[in-house]
Design a protein around this motif. Sequence first.
Motif, PDB file in Angstrom:
ATOM      1  N   PRO A 175     -24.924  -0.121  53.417  1.00 34.67           N
ATOM      2  CA  PRO A 175     -24.420  -1.331  54.037  1.00 34.67           C
ATOM      3  C   PRO A 175     -23.059  -1.257  54.734  1.00 34.67           C
ATOM      4  N   GLU A 176     -22.043  -1.227  53.594  1.00 31.60           N
ATOM      5  CA  GLU A 176     -20.822  -1.109  53.824  1.00 31.60           C
ATOM      6  C   GLU A 176     -20.561  -0.001  54.996  1.00 31.60           C
ATOM      7  N   GLY A 177     -21.153   1.249  54.789  1.00 34.77           N
ATOM      8  CA  GLY A 177     -20.931   2.286  55.676  1.00 34.77           C
ATOM      9  C   GLY A 177     -21.421   1.685  57.043  1.00 34.77           C
ATOM     10  N   GLU A 178     -22.737   1.127  57.072  1.00 34.19           N
ATOM     11  CA  GLU A 178     -23.032   0.800  58.441  1.00 34.19           C
ATOM     12  C   GLU A 178     -22.324  -0.287  58.987  1.00 34.19           C
ATOM     13  N   ALA A 179     -21.542  -1.117  58.249  1.00 40.91           N
ATOM     14  CA  ALA A 179     -20.658  -2.212  58.892  1.00 40.91           C
ATOM     15  C   ALA A 179     -19.582  -1.317  59.630  1.00 40.91           C
ATOM     16  N   ARG A 180     -18.901  -0.352  58.686  1.00 36.90           N
ATOM     17  CA  ARG A 180     -17.666   0.291  59.350  1.00 36.90           C
ATOM     18  C   ARG A 180     -17.999   1.202  60.252  1.00 36.90           C
ATOM     19  N   MET A 181     -19.365   1.556  60.530  1.00 34.66           N
ATOM     20  CA  MET A 181     -19.791   2.451  61.682  1.00 34.66           C
ATOM     21  C   MET A 181     -19.891   1.375  63.067  1.00 34.66           C
ATOM     22  N   GLN A 182     -20.376   0.249  62.726  1.00 38.76           N
ATOM     23  CA  GLN A 182     -20.553  -0.710  63.617  1.00 38.76           C
ATOM     24  C   GLN A 182     -19.510  -0.916  64.410  1.00 38.76           C
ATOM     25  N   ALA A 183     -18.384  -1.172  63.655  1.00 45.04           N
ATOM     26  CA  ALA A 183     -16.886  -1.541  64.171  1.00 45.04           C
ATOM     27  C   ALA A 183     -16.326  -0.609  64.731  1.00 45.04           C
ATOM     28  N   ALA A 184     -16.484   0.883  64.313  1.00 45.51           N
ATOM     29  CA  ALA A 184     -15.790   1.759  64.899  1.00 45.51           C
ATOM     30  C   ALA A 184     -16.682   2.465  66.410  1.00 45.51           C
ATOM     31  N   SER A 185     -17.685   1.919  66.561  1.00 45.47           N
ATOM     32  CA  SER A 185     -18.472   2.658  67.626  1.00 45.47           C
ATOM     33  C   SER A 185     -18.037   2.416  69.051  1.00 45.47           C
ATOM     34  N   HIS A 186     -17.959   3.537  69.496  1.00 44.58           N
ATOM     35  CA  HIS A 186     -17.633   3.587  71.006  1.00 44.58           C
ATOM     36  C   HIS A 186     -18.719   3.082  71.946  1.00 44.58           C
ATOM     37  N   GLN A 187     -19.879   2.981  71.451  1.00 42.87           N
ATOM     38  CA  GLN A 187     -21.160   2.778  72.134  1.00 42.87           C
ATOM     39  C   GLN A 187     -21.775   1.480  71.545  1.00 42.87           C
ATOM     40  N   MET A 188     -21.050   0.359  71.482  1.00 44.03           N
ATOM     41  CA  MET A 188     -21.544  -1.015  71.004  1.00 44.03           C
ATOM     42  C   MET A 188     -22.880  -1.323  71.609  1.00 44.03           C
ATOM     43  N   SER A 195     -29.536  -1.200  63.075  1.00 46.21           N
ATOM     44  CA  SER A 195     -29.397  -2.171  62.011  1.00 46.21           C
ATOM     45  C   SER A 195     -29.452  -1.533  60.809  1.00 46.21           C
ATOM     46  N   PRO A 196     -28.663  -2.124  59.634  1.00 46.96           N
ATOM     47  CA  PRO A 196     -28.425  -1.386  58.313  1.00 46.96           C
ATOM     48  C   PRO A 196     -29.831  -1.155  58.024  1.00 46.96           C
ATOM     49  N   VAL A 197     -30.853  -1.844  58.020  1.00 43.22           N
ATOM     50  CA  VAL A 197     -31.882  -1.656  57.138  1.00 43.22           C
ATOM     51  C   VAL A 197     -32.611  -0.465  57.650  1.00 43.22           C
ATOM     52  N   LEU A 198     -32.454  -0.102  59.045  1.00 42.52           N
ATOM     53  CA  LEU A 198     -32.914   1.253  59.326  1.00 42.52           C
ATOM     54  C   LEU A 198     -32.365   2.394  59.212  1.00 42.52           C
ATOM     55  N   ASN A 199     -31.420   2.366  58.267  1.00 37.57           N
ATOM     56  CA  ASN A 199     -30.516   3.636  58.047  1.00 37.57           C
ATOM     57  C   ASN A 199     -31.274   4.904  57.187  1.00 37.57           C
ATOM     58  N   ALA A 200     -32.569   4.521  56.809  1.00 37.49           N
ATOM     59  CA  ALA A 200     -33.506   5.249  56.233  1.00 37.49           C
ATOM     60  C   ALA A 200     -34.690   5.407  57.108  1.00 37.49           C
ATOM     61  N   SER A 201     -35.400   6.496  56.951  1.00 34.76           N
ATOM     62  CA  SER A 201     -36.785   6.464  57.783  1.00 34.76           C
ATOM     63  C   SER A 201     -37.594   5.201  57.658  1.00 34.76           C
ATOM     64  N   PRO A 202     -38.109   4.686  58.625  1.00 37.06           N
ATOM     65  CA  PRO A 202     -39.147   3.638  58.527  1.00 37.06           C
ATOM     66  C   PRO A 202     -40.256   4.427  57.615  1.00 37.06           C
ATOM     67  N   ALA A 203     -40.463   5.455  57.773  1.00 33.46           N
ATOM     68  CA  ALA A 203     -41.703   6.162  56.921  1.00 33.46           C
ATOM     69  C   ALA A 203     -41.421   6.405  55.403  1.00 33.46           C
ATOM     70  N   LYS A 204     -40.203   5.998  55.197  1.00 30.95           N
ATOM     71  CA  LYS A 204     -39.994   6.215  53.669  1.00 30.95           C
ATOM     72  C   LYS A 204     -40.672   5.431  52.614  1.00 30.95           C
TER      73      LYS A 204
END
Lengths: 404, 476
Positions: A175-188, A195-204
């Motif tokens: 989640p920390e990584g996701e937050a950092r990525m959100q903040a750094a994204s050029h394509q907000m 969203s952080p909950v989806l950083n793994a495959s939904p099929a996992k």
Amino acid sequence: MNRFLRTSYLVACVAGVGFFVLSVLILGVWPGRVLEEETRRMSPEHPLKLTASEQRGRAIYSKEGCAYCHTQQIRFLKSDVIRFGAPTLAWETQFDYPHLWGTRRIGPDLSREGGVHSPDWHFSHLYSPRSIVPESVMPAYPTMFNGAPDRPTQEARDVLAYIESLGRARELAGPEGEARMQAASHQMDDMQVASPVLNASPAKARRTGTYSVIRYHLIGQTTHADRGLNVYNRHCAGCHGSKREGDGPGAKGLLPRPANLTEHDYSRERFSFVLWNGVAGTAMPAWRDLSKEDLDALADFLAPAPSTRRVRPPGVPRMMELGRSVYAAHCAQCHGVSGEGDGSAARELAMLPSNFHDIAPVNSAILRAIRNGVEGTPMAPWTAKLTDAEIIAVALVIERREWE
Amino acid sequence: MDVTNPGPAPQTQVETSLVRAHGIAAILMLFASLVFGITVSIELVWPNALDGSPWHSWGRLRYDHTQGIMLGWLANAFFAFLYHAVPVLTGRRVTSVKLGQWLFGLWNFVVVIPGWILVLAGFSQPLEWAEFPLVIDVFVVLALVLAAIQFLPPFFARGLVDLYVSSWYIIGGLIFTLLAYPMGNFVPELVPGARGAAFSGLWIHDAVGLFVTPLALAIIYYVIPAATRRPIYSHFLSMLGFWLLFFLYPLNGTHHYVFSVIPMNAQKGAIAASALLGVDVMIVVANLLLSLRGSGWFPRDIPLRFVGTSAVFYLIVSIQGSVQAQMSVNQAVHFSDWVIGHSHLAMLGFATFAAAGGITHVWQRIPSARYNHRALEWAYWLLFAGVIIMVSDLTHAGLTEARLWQSGAPWLDSVNAVRIYWLIRTLTAIPISAGFTLLLVGLTTGRRGAGLDAIRESVGLEAIEQIAPRLVGSGS
């Protein structure tokens, strides 16, 4: 005049090459710099590189053209994210020489494939895709095996290692990584789909998690029953077998073996959970891409009507007493004091122990499990510790679900 | 020099043996590429059709299919055409026959055939239009340098004055390919992930836009006036089209990765360039079709018919490209069979028809070559039908997939839904293979010198005496 023309052609030639250089600069070099900068800001400080085995697997993946059917690029689109997880970011691909994005999706995207399927699933699937997924069009790679899906060569192990690495970096970022990525994204604007909950495959497959109880239907609605049969044959029969006995063509290479669905009574909650989350530690994946209606129909098809459930044998008091004491001494640590699968040791195990309130095995299945163990699971054989009488007694307790 | 001159006059400077060598090599390699393509299409319909040996696994054959079409078939066909067209356009011989033999040997026996074998043996790179391994790429670049040395000096020797548009396309195509090829084949090995993909995207488009398109257009622009014996409709439009094309084509690349992490401004720029490119192609094709006025849709002269149809395919595929680059469309059809249909319309429709037109045109003009009009006529119709059916089929398949992917249906539904389209696609191999076979038959059977008769028949005998309108200014 001629000289003027000559000069103008020279100018034209320079301009022509200029166009090309321009294109490389504004569509190659400049985006590259932006992506490099983005990688710097989003990437964890010590990103994991691929191991030697994973590298070799990647080379095989490359030369076999896997990327020509399986993309590794989840686009910033809702339809992509729902199906495959968070969109692919530049830093996730920072060690990909060359990239494997792909431009055609015949099979699913594999960016977040790590952990979605079990190793034995992958081996069986590589060895013979249609034994596991009857409708698959994937090529088989039997030459990566010594004649059987459970006898992989180093090549198959490397491919598996590589597949298991897909999406790992993103998951580890947390989640920390996701937050950092959100903040750094050029394509907000486009990142809103992530969203952080989806950083793994939904099929996992998940050990715990949400699910909604699949609703009951009236038995006898033929279209609904047909639908259940159809879903079963298309998606389940490869492993669980056409007669539901856990002996489909894909079952051979899987450990633990696919459940023999005729030997257990499953609660509706259990069906709902398993279909939605898969069974972590087994080859059973999550089936979130099936529609709610399909899952309903499937559950109805598999669950016998309450009236047809097996009648449990009467318990003999002295045997029940023996069984309860054996259970408390040997089974409760994992399966829980009253069979809920929540014993004190349960959390340490790779697979959650059976909850006998959700999964009610028939007597023969219980006896077999205690005597032989369940291969591929933490359940060991108990014949060395328990006498036959004790085994029969504890099986009776489990079958009757009478812990007190 | 006057490309409308019909007879064997310029032949004195044409290296006929190299025309024939490359022409026959082109068609033989076309058959190999065709077999690769048919096999992968069969493997999609019947995945167990083959025994799973890595030597003919889907991925490797798929690599060989596209590389074979681009480097085996089209490049050889282009070379065959260039050995004829460059002397006619410039009034000068190509640099050296010896060099030509080296180029032929290098291209076929060091690049294409070893490339195929290496890919099948498991040495390749997973980059679209760049699948041959790096070691082969080195020789491709070397061969491209040789090709530049072979074909460009005649143009420069003329002082680049009053070049006909085909000459521009030839010069542009050879130089730009030389520039773009290393970018697409080497850079992604050195630049990782998304950054490398940005370069890959450029090359995917440049391979088609800077190599195949200019040389195919050179053929079309050449054959139309040469076969109709009328000058091109507008030299101004042809030059406008040329410069816009070379400005816009390289700027399209990023449209292969719309909605990716590549900066949105680059994506949007490429999408805008893609839309403009469609406009440019309308200019080019309008000019070509206006030049064809009076010839009918299906002229009697087979080469002319091939290139005329090629121009129409070019228009369709380019407008389709402009449309599918737009975000709303791309969102749906990207990754789907629509794109496979699009690329077949480009390579099998536009480029292959142009190349077939180019080869048959130069063949007609080799007095000692056999030429079978009837076979070529059938070849045309079979290929025409094959392309139309295949592309319509794949486009429909792509729309079906797009719809299912957006609906959230299980992944396998999208596979099942298009099985029937894949089967039809495989069946289109029948007319297409038959067409290609007849193309070969048309160039290897029939009377020697029948090609010249075909030229006379298509324009009328008196035309040959009368018509010699100067196509370009003060050349030769």
